[in-house]
Design a protein around this motif. Structure first.
Motif, short mmCIF file in Angstrom:
data_model
loop_
_atom_site.label_atom_id
_atom_site.label_comp_id
_atom_site.label_asym_id
_atom_site.label_seq_id
_atom_site.Cartn_x
_atom_site.Cartn_y
_atom_site.Cartn_z
N LYS A 134 -0.83 -2.26 5.57
CA LYS A 134 0.03 -1.35 6.33
C LYS A 134 1.37 -1.97 6.76
CE LYS A 134 -0.10 1.85 10.23
NZ LYS A 134 -0.91 2.38 11.36
N VAL B 165 4.42 -1.43 4.37
CA VAL B 165 4.99 -0.11 4.09
C VAL B 165 6.35 -0.02 4.77
CG1 VAL B 165 4.67 2.38 4.30
CG2 VAL B 165 2.69 0.89 3.92
N LYS C 136 5.08 7.18 5.16
CA LYS C 136 3.87 7.00 4.35
C LYS C 136 3.78 8.07 3.27
CE LYS C 136 -1.12 6.49 4.65
NZ LYS C 136 -1.26 7.01 3.29
N ASP D 255 3.02 3.49 -0.54
CA ASP D 255 1.75 2.76 -0.41
C ASP D 255 1.53 1.85 -1.61
OD1 ASP D 255 1.28 3.97 1.99
OD2 ASP D 255 -0.11 5.47 1.20
#
Length: 345
Positions: free
Chosen positions: A80, A83, A87, A92
């Protein structure tokens, strides 16, 4: 330009692919349907492939590994931070591609088909146990509305139900008696399912040399041993025993700032199921240790100065470290708490 690293954002039908070359320059952005995945990677030169550890990730890791690729799985919480934008699948996949190339990244061991099958048995058994507990509590709650209280313990329900159903003076109407018969039959069926799955686990345990070696540790039975072997395999993904204990969440949380360090409760990271089994096993060992006259033992000294729950976690932590040694070194644990390395086969 040759592709050296690929990040795959897994999905049910449409997979997002992001690839870079040896200089980190983006050379591939592509969407593939499930039916196209095997053919595409079979024709691609071997490279490093990263994926998040999620549903079907172990299947695809095994599948792509057959084509000569180096596949690594990562926990989503570690991906995470990479990123960069909002999103979506493309972002991703790019984050996964960048995260898998980090030298300090932690990876998830890829499970074999046999490991996943045994873990499926464990998860199903756990679900039946949870449903059995819920069914028992429902029976207790319904009977309490009619002034009938059953003693504690799930075994008490099976012992008391025949007398309750046959007692014509307890005030239960016919509708309630028929309902209780149905619920009691369901409870017996859940109990039977749990027993059959436990037998299946024990049979697998007897065929696994690694699982049998773990059973020698006090507080580790066939259920715990088989679950650990099916989850971590040979434990080589962990560089030392402390890392395995930390992965199981059996170490304190740390909060340090300005040179001041504060240790909190256990972190509860990693596999909740394994941590629960190890701690419950440690509690059983503590109950037995309290009855034995061994005041000089490490465990008795610990119980004397700390809370029993703290002692249970400490013993579970110790057992986790012993487990790492037994799995990685293929050693044997003896009752005198010595570990003897076995010859490589």
């Amino acid at each position: 330009m040759k592709i050296t690293t690929i990040g795959i954002d897994l999905a049910k039908e449409v997979f997002q692919i992001h690839g870079v070359d040896m200089h980190g320059k983006t050379v591939l952005r592509k969407q593939l349907r499930r039916s196209e995945m095997a053919k595409y990677f079979a024709n691609l030169e071997p490279c490093l492939i990263g994926m998040e550890a999620c549903g079907s990730s172990h299947h695809w890791a095994r599948k792509l590994g057959e084509f000569g690729h180096t596949v690594k799985l990562m926990s989503p919480q570690f991906v995470k931070p990479y990123v960069k934008t909002n999103k979506h699948d493309m972002a991703d996949a790019e984050a996964i591609c960048e995260a898998v190339s980090r030298p300090n990244m932690r990876f998830v061991p890829i499970k074999t088909v046999e490991q996943q099958a045994m873990l499926s048995v464990h998860r199903t058994r756990q679900g039946f146990v949870k449903a059995r507990t819920a069914q028992a509590n429902q029976i207790r709650g319904l009977l309490s509305e009619f002034g009938i209280v059953i003693p504690q313990g799930i075994q008490s329900i099976g012992k008391c139900m025949p007398d309750i159903l046959e007692d014509g003076e307890n005030g239960l109407p016919g509708t309630m008696r028929r309902l209780l018969e149905r619920l009691n039959d369901h409870l017996k069926e859940l109990d039977r399912q749990v027993d059959e799955l436990e037998l299946q686990i024990k049979l697998w345990h007897k065929e696994s040399e690694a699982s049998q070696r773990l059973e020698a540790i006090p507080g580790v039975g066939p259920i715990t041993a088989s679950a650990i072997v099916a989850t971590v395999g040979n434990a080589t993904e962990f560089k030392d025993s402390r890392q395995l204990a930390a992965w199981l969440g059996l170490v304190p949380k740390q909060h340090a700032s300005g040179g001041k360090q504060l240790l909190l409760g256990i972190s509860k990271r990693g596999d909740t199921y394994l941590r629960t089994l190890l701690i419950h096993g440690a509690r059983a060992v503590i109950r037995i240790a309290e009855k034995k006259a061994e005041p000089g033992s490490w465990l008795c000294k610990l119980i004397a100065r700390r809370n029993k729950n703290v002692a249970a976690v400490a013993l579970a932590n110790k057992n986790a470290r012993i487990i790492w040694v037994l799995l990685t070194k293929k050693a044997t644990f003896h009752s005198d708490h010595t570990i003897v390395a076995t010859a490589a086969r």
